[in-house]
Design an enzyme around this catalytic site. Sequence first.
Site, PDB file in Angstrom:
ATOM      1  N   ASP A 179      -5.718   2.117 -47.416  1.00 30.42           N
ATOM      2  CA  ASP A 179      -4.943   2.864 -48.223  1.00 30.42           C
ATOM      3  C   ASP A 179      -5.393   2.612 -49.517  1.00 30.42           C
ATOM      4  O   ASP A 179      -5.143   1.786 -50.255  1.00 30.42           O
ATOM      5  CB  ASP A 179      -3.280   2.604 -48.212  1.00 30.42           C
ATOM      6  CG  ASP A 179      -2.487   3.571 -48.855  1.00 30.42           C
ATOM      7  OD1 ASP A 179      -2.834   4.229 -49.879  1.00 30.42           O
ATOM      8  OD2 ASP A 179      -1.332   3.861 -48.293  1.00 30.42           O
ATOM      9  N   ARG A 240      -0.996  13.434 -38.128  1.00 26.77           N
ATOM     10  CA  ARG A 240      -1.065  15.049 -37.763  1.00 26.77           C
ATOM     11  C   ARG A 240      -2.558  15.232 -37.275  1.00 26.77           C
ATOM     12  O   ARG A 240      -3.373  14.285 -37.647  1.00 26.77           O
ATOM     13  CB  ARG A 240      -0.884  15.682 -39.202  1.00 26.77           C
ATOM     14  CG  ARG A 240       0.476  15.903 -39.636  1.00 26.77           C
ATOM     15  CD  ARG A 240       1.383  16.867 -38.580  1.00 26.77           C
ATOM     16  NE  ARG A 240       2.768  16.912 -39.017  1.00 26.77           N
ATOM     17  CZ  ARG A 240       3.716  16.150 -39.102  1.00 26.77           C
ATOM     18  NH1 ARG A 240       3.630  15.031 -38.356  1.00 26.77           N
ATOM     19  NH2 ARG A 240       4.821  16.464 -39.659  1.00 26.77           N
ATOM     20  N   ASP A 264      -0.349  11.603 -30.135  1.00 23.35           N
ATOM     21  CA  ASP A 264       1.015  12.215 -30.021  1.00 23.35           C
ATOM     22  C   ASP A 264       1.017  13.760 -30.766  1.00 23.35           C
ATOM     23  O   ASP A 264       1.943  14.323 -30.585  1.00 23.35           O
ATOM     24  CB  ASP A 264       2.144  11.474 -30.780  1.00 23.35           C
ATOM     25  CG  ASP A 264       3.590  11.842 -30.431  1.00 23.35           C
ATOM     26  OD1 ASP A 264       3.821  11.939 -29.140  1.00 23.35           O
ATOM     27  OD2 ASP A 264       4.116  12.134 -31.341  1.00 23.35           O
ATOM     28  N   GLU A 269      -1.306  22.453 -31.845  1.00 24.35           N
ATOM     29  CA  GLU A 269      -0.201  21.725 -31.142  1.00 24.35           C
ATOM     30  C   GLU A 269       0.626  22.582 -30.229  1.00 24.35           C
ATOM     31  O   GLU A 269       1.292  23.548 -31.061  1.00 24.35           O
ATOM     32  CB  GLU A 269       0.435  20.780 -31.974  1.00 24.35           C
ATOM     33  CG  GLU A 269       1.339  19.712 -31.370  1.00 24.35           C
ATOM     34  CD  GLU A 269       1.634  18.637 -32.062  1.00 24.35           C
ATOM     35  OE1 GLU A 269       3.205  18.793 -32.478  1.00 24.35           O
ATOM     36  OE2 GLU A 269       1.179  17.892 -32.735  1.00 24.35           O
ATOM     37  N   HIS A 288       4.265  15.023 -29.009  1.00 29.34           N
ATOM     38  CA  HIS A 288       4.804  14.894 -30.365  1.00 29.34           C
ATOM     39  C   HIS A 288       6.226  14.459 -30.092  1.00 29.34           C
ATOM     40  O   HIS A 288       7.352  14.784 -30.916  1.00 29.34           O
ATOM     41  CB  HIS A 288       4.908  16.095 -31.229  1.00 29.34           C
ATOM     42  CG  HIS A 288       5.052  16.180 -32.687  1.00 29.34           C
ATOM     43  ND1 HIS A 288       4.300  16.809 -33.222  1.00 29.34           N
ATOM     44  CD2 HIS A 288       5.546  15.249 -33.422  1.00 29.34           C
ATOM     45  CE1 HIS A 288       4.590  16.501 -34.792  1.00 29.34           C
ATOM     46  NE2 HIS A 288       5.575  15.179 -34.536  1.00 29.34           N
TER      47      HIS A 288
END
Length: 330
Positions: A179, A240, A264, A269, A288
């Site tokens: 990060d 995402r 997921d 999508e 999702h």
Amino acid sequence: MTKGLFILDKIAYEKVYAGRVSEEINRLVEIYAPPLSPDSLKGDLSILHDADVIFSGWGGPLMDEEFLSAATNLKAVFYGAGTIKYIVTEAFWEKGIVITSAYAANAIPVSEYTVSQILFCLKRGWYFALAIKRDRKYPPLENIPGAYGSTVGIISLGAIGKRVCKLLGAFDLKVIAYDPFADDELASQLGVELCSLDDIFRYSDVVSLHTPLLKETVGMIKGKHFAMMKPYASFINTARGAIVREDEMVEVLRERSDITAVLDVTSPEPPREGSPLYTLPNVILTPHIAGSMGRECQRMGEYVLEELKRWLAGEPLKWQITREKAAIMA
């Protein structure tokens, strides 16, 4: 007495607010109309005039100049879902209206899903389950990292990434994280070691992606990252799909049958008809479901209710979203 409206998708209202939460909100606020959807407002926004507060969520209204010109008394919006980017506009921020979100409540099931998949992947659970179904026999029990001394890589230390790290603290694992905004103090609090994005893929037995979708993060995860992965490693995406260059990922997954991708989220999508994501033997698709589902949605309503009580009492809000914070959130 403070006046308010519920404006969101009917199904979302029933999942998030119906029952005790709705009853308590009605006790604290004068809800002067039945729950509304954005479609029911079309052509006549006059009902917004008396609203001091709006309770919203999935399928909420776009609060643009036209909407705000009608909602002249609006002071606060309580959003019983995660990202607010689909309802706020520049006009909204210019009005100085308070907005708060239940994103932290939604982070709970996502982190729980993630940890379940991390532990399962460390057992190569998906590989064995699918191989047995395909071949109708047990494969050799080999190349299993296991959940002792293995390395888990977390990409982004937002609300979800931090919670995943905390949950992983209960296991005998090494956790590394990438990060660019994290510092050594945060890493120490979470019990993680900061490293580069390349090293996340190079050294992890499982990589879990939690990066917000911003213009800067589109396509951030490239084919080269998958090519770097350790033998028999796994990749999990609950963030995402567009953060990953999926065509490049697919190319590597075709060449590297030893690595597994648990997705997921995808882009688009669901995946387009005929997408190799449906048929690649080392890709696991879930629709999702990591975020709030079923009774988990009620937790978001509880977060909204607690935030409302703080707002009515003039106390600092716990989950308020500012323009600056919204710009870096998913």
